[in-house]
Design an enzyme around this catalytic site. Structure first.
Site, PDB file in Angstrom:
ATOM      1  N   GLY A  96       0.816  -1.217   0.000  1.00 22.50           N
ATOM      2  CA  GLY A  96       0.000   0.000   0.000  1.00 22.50           C
ATOM      3  C   GLY A  96       0.847   1.263   0.000  1.00 22.50           C
ATOM      4  CB  CYS A  97       3.741   2.276   2.040  1.00 22.20           C
ATOM      5  SG  CYS A  97       2.880   2.194   3.631  1.00 22.20           S
ATOM      6  CB  THR A  98       5.152   0.296  -2.790  1.00 30.50           C
ATOM      7  OG1 THR A  98       6.107  -0.130  -1.806  1.00 30.50           O
ATOM      8  CG2 THR A  98       5.811   0.366  -4.148  1.00 30.50           C
ATOM      9  CB  ALA A 144       5.552   6.264  -2.158  1.00 31.06           C
TER      10      ALA A 144
END
Length: 152
Positions: free
Chosen positions: A45-47, A50
């Site tokens: 999710g963070c990838t 970002a």
């Protein structure tokens, strides 16, 4: 989760980025800033989040916005994350949770029936005067750029 509201003065901070350089909110006075908090570098999710912001970086820049990502990851982990995906913006290594807690994005979370403390994925759009113009707490990681209201 956060107690900050649109119209509030954004809390100042000074914390190291992925290269060990101190970055503070004062560095962005006179500029607009997208400040996004994410739970952990290099997770799916963070990838997605970002990378989505990075793919739209030129659009943000053309409207006068800078971008900063913040998590509790170490400088080394942030460096690896930034280098792996070629992010055009800095990532802050807030291991002591100073920025995270001052923005009110640290708290109780649930995952698969278990409760734990962690970062609530939240984005703040801060204007040239250091005032919060927008808060997004229901982030669509794959389409986050389109959730942001960007003004000239």
């Amino acid at each position: 989760m956060t107690t900050l509201k649109v119209g509030d003065k954004a809390p100042n901070f000074s914390v190291k980025n992925q290269d060990g350089q101190f970055i503070s909110l004062d560095n962005f006075l006179g500029k607009k800033l997208v400040l996004f908090f994410y739970p952990k570098a290099s997770t799916p999710g963070c990838t997605n989040e970002a990378c989505n912001l990075n793919e739209n970086y030129d659009r943000f820049q053309s409207l006068g916005y800078e971008i900063l990502g913040v998590s509790a990851d170490s400088e080394k982990r942030q460096t690896n994350f930034k280098n792996k995906y070629g992010f055009s913006y800095d990532l802050l290594a807030d291991e002591k949770l100073e920025v995270i807690k001052s923005y009110g994005v640290w708290g109780l979370k649930k995952f698969m029936g278990k409760e734990y403390e962690g970062i609530h994925r939240t984005t703040f759009v801060i204007n040239e005067n250091g005032i919060i113009d927008q808060i997004i707490d229901k982030v669509k990681t794959k389409d986050h750029s389109n959730q942001l209201i960007l003004v000239n």
